[in-house]
Design an enzyme around this catalytic site. Structure first.
Site, PDB file in Angstrom:
ATOM      1  N   CYS A 105       0.778  -1.218   0.063  1.00 33.08           N
ATOM      2  CA  CYS A 105      -0.134  -0.138   0.067  1.00 33.08           C
ATOM      3  C   CYS A 105       1.027   1.265  -0.018  1.00 33.08           C
ATOM      4  O   CYS A 105       1.524   1.579  -0.899  1.00 33.08           O
ATOM      5  CB  CYS A 105      -0.950  -0.045   1.094  1.00 33.08           C
ATOM      6  N   GLU A 149      -1.187  -8.831   4.999  1.00 43.49           N
ATOM      7  CA  GLU A 149      -1.162  -8.850   6.396  1.00 43.49           C
ATOM      8  C   GLU A 149      -2.641  -8.818   7.225  1.00 43.49           C
ATOM      9  O   GLU A 149      -2.502  -9.147   8.149  1.00 43.49           O
ATOM     10  CB  GLU A 149       0.073  -7.953   6.718  1.00 43.49           C
ATOM     11  N   HIS A 155      -3.499  -5.658   1.022  1.00 45.99           N
ATOM     12  CA  HIS A 155      -2.811  -6.074   2.234  1.00 45.99           C
ATOM     13  C   HIS A 155      -2.788  -7.201   2.791  1.00 45.99           C
ATOM     14  O   HIS A 155      -3.778  -7.916   3.408  1.00 45.99           O
ATOM     15  CB  HIS A 155      -3.589  -5.265   3.347  1.00 45.99           C
TER      16      HIS A 155
END
Lengths: 222, 76
Positions: free
Chosen positions: A86, A196, A194
Site C-alpha cells: 500500500c 497482512e 494488504h
C-alpha cells in the site's frame, strides 16, 4: 528469517505487518525512519501501509527521501528482499526501486474492501506459495492505488513475468489491472492490497498467509 | 529571491480530479468547459545567488515525480 519493518510518522499497518511476519516464524525488528542504518543481518525489509508524512507533496515522496530509505535502497542493491504494501508500494515507486507510479483512484473515492486478486506468477519467493492463476481474497484500503506506467514499462513487466498480482475486478483504474509488481531480480515486491490483513482467522480471511510462509521458507537461515 | 514551480500531470495521464471539476462546472451551468487539468504551485524562498538549475534539481529529486508529472520553473 530476520525482518525489519520501517515505521514512518503516519504509518498505521506497521504492527500488523510485524505480526504477520512473526506468525510465519520471523524475528522482527521495528526500524524508525530517522535511523540511517538497518540492523545487521536483515533478510527482508517491510515498508508498511499508512500515510507516511501525511501524504504531503505526493504519497510516499517524503518517505522515499528519509534517512532509512537510503539504507533500504542499499539493501535492495545488495540483492536483499524488500516488500512494500500500500503506502509502502508508493514509497518503493518514489525511490525508483520499482517502476511506475500510483495515481489517485479513477473513481476519486477511497476504497476499503476485500477484492479478488489473481496470482499472475508463482515464480518469486513472495508468490511461490500460490499457483499461477489462483484467485485469492485480500483487502484493499487506498485512495491512490491506480497503477500507472508508460506502455513500454507495462510491456517490460509483462514480458519479464514481473506482474505478481492483478485485480479480478479492477477497482481503481490501474493499468493492466495491476495490483502488485516485482523488481527485475524478483526480490522487491510492491502491492496495493494488504496480505497482512488476511493472515489470521480473526481477520475474516487467511489468503495472505501463504505469502508470508513462502517467504519464511525461502529465507530460513540454515 | 523566489521561485515558483508549477507541477502538472503529464498529458496522457488521466486526471480524475480535473474531470470531476469539469463535470461540476458543467452542472453549475458553465457551458463550454472542454477540459480541466489540476496541478499545484510551489513557491520557494531562496537565498540570493540560487539559480534556476538549482530549482530544477529540486524538481527532479523531490518536487515532481517525472514518471507522471511535468514541471516548469519561474524565477521571480
Amino acid at each position: 528469517m530476520r525482518a525489519a519493518v520501517v515505521v514512518f510518522p503516519g504509518s498505521n499497518c506497521d504492527r500488523d505487518l510485524a505480526v504477520a511476519f512473526e506468525q510465519a516464524g520471523a524475528d522482527v525488528t521495528m526500524v524508525w525512519h530517522k535511523d540511517s542504518e538497518l540492523p545487521q543481518g536483515i533478510d527482508i525489509v517491510g515498508i508498511p501501509g499508512g500515510f507516511s508524512y501525511g501524504d504531503y507533496l505526493r504519497c510516499g515522496a517524503i518517505a522515499a527521501n528519509s534517512p532509512i530509505c537510503k539504507s533500504v535502497a542499499a539493501h535492495a542493491g545488495r540483492g536483499g528482499y524488500v516488500m512494500g504494501i500500500c503506502n509502502g508500494f508508493q514509497v518503493l515507486t518514489e525511490t525508483g526501486l520499482l517502476p511506475g507510479a500510483l495515481l489517485r483512484n479513477a473513481g476519486l473515492k477511497y476504497i476499503c474492501k476485500t477484492v479478488g486478486l489473481k496470482v499472475v506468477t508463482s515464480a518469486s519467493d513472495f508468490t511461490a506459495g500460490y499457483n499461477a492463476g489462483d484467485v485469492i481474497d485480500i483487502p484493499i484500503a487506498h485512495h491512490d492505488g491506480n497503477y500507472f506506467a508508460d506502455a513500454e514499462t507495462i510491456a517490460t513487466l509483462k514480458g519479464e513475468d514481473r506482474i505478481a498480482f492483478t485485480y479480478t475486478d479492477n477497482p481503481n483504474g490501474a493499468q493492466a489491472d495491476i495490483a502488485g509488481i516485482l523488481s527485475e531480480n524478483r526480490r522487491v515486491l510492491g502491492m496495493m492490497p494488504h496480505p497482512e490483513r488476511a493472515a489470521d482467522a480473526g481477520h475474516g480471511g487467511t489468503d495472505g498467509v501463504a505469502l508470508f510462509r513462502a517467504l519464511a521458507g525461502a529465507l530460513t537461515t540454515a | 529571491m523566489k521561485a515558483r514551480v508549477h507541477v502538472m500531470l503529464k498529458n496522457g495521464v488521466l486526471d480524475p480530479q480535473g474531470e470531476a471539476v469539469r463535470h461540476a462546472l458543467g452542472a453549475m451551468g458553465f457551458d463550454g468547459v472542454q477540459g480541466v487539468r489540476q496541478g499545484k504551485v510551489i513557491e520557494l524562498d531562496l537565498a540570493e545567488g540560487s539559480t534556476q538549475a538549482d530549482v530544477e534539481q529540486m524538481c527532479e529529486k523531490l518536487l515532481a515525480n517525472t514518471v507522471i508529472e511535468s514541471y516548469t520553473v519561474e524565477m521571480v
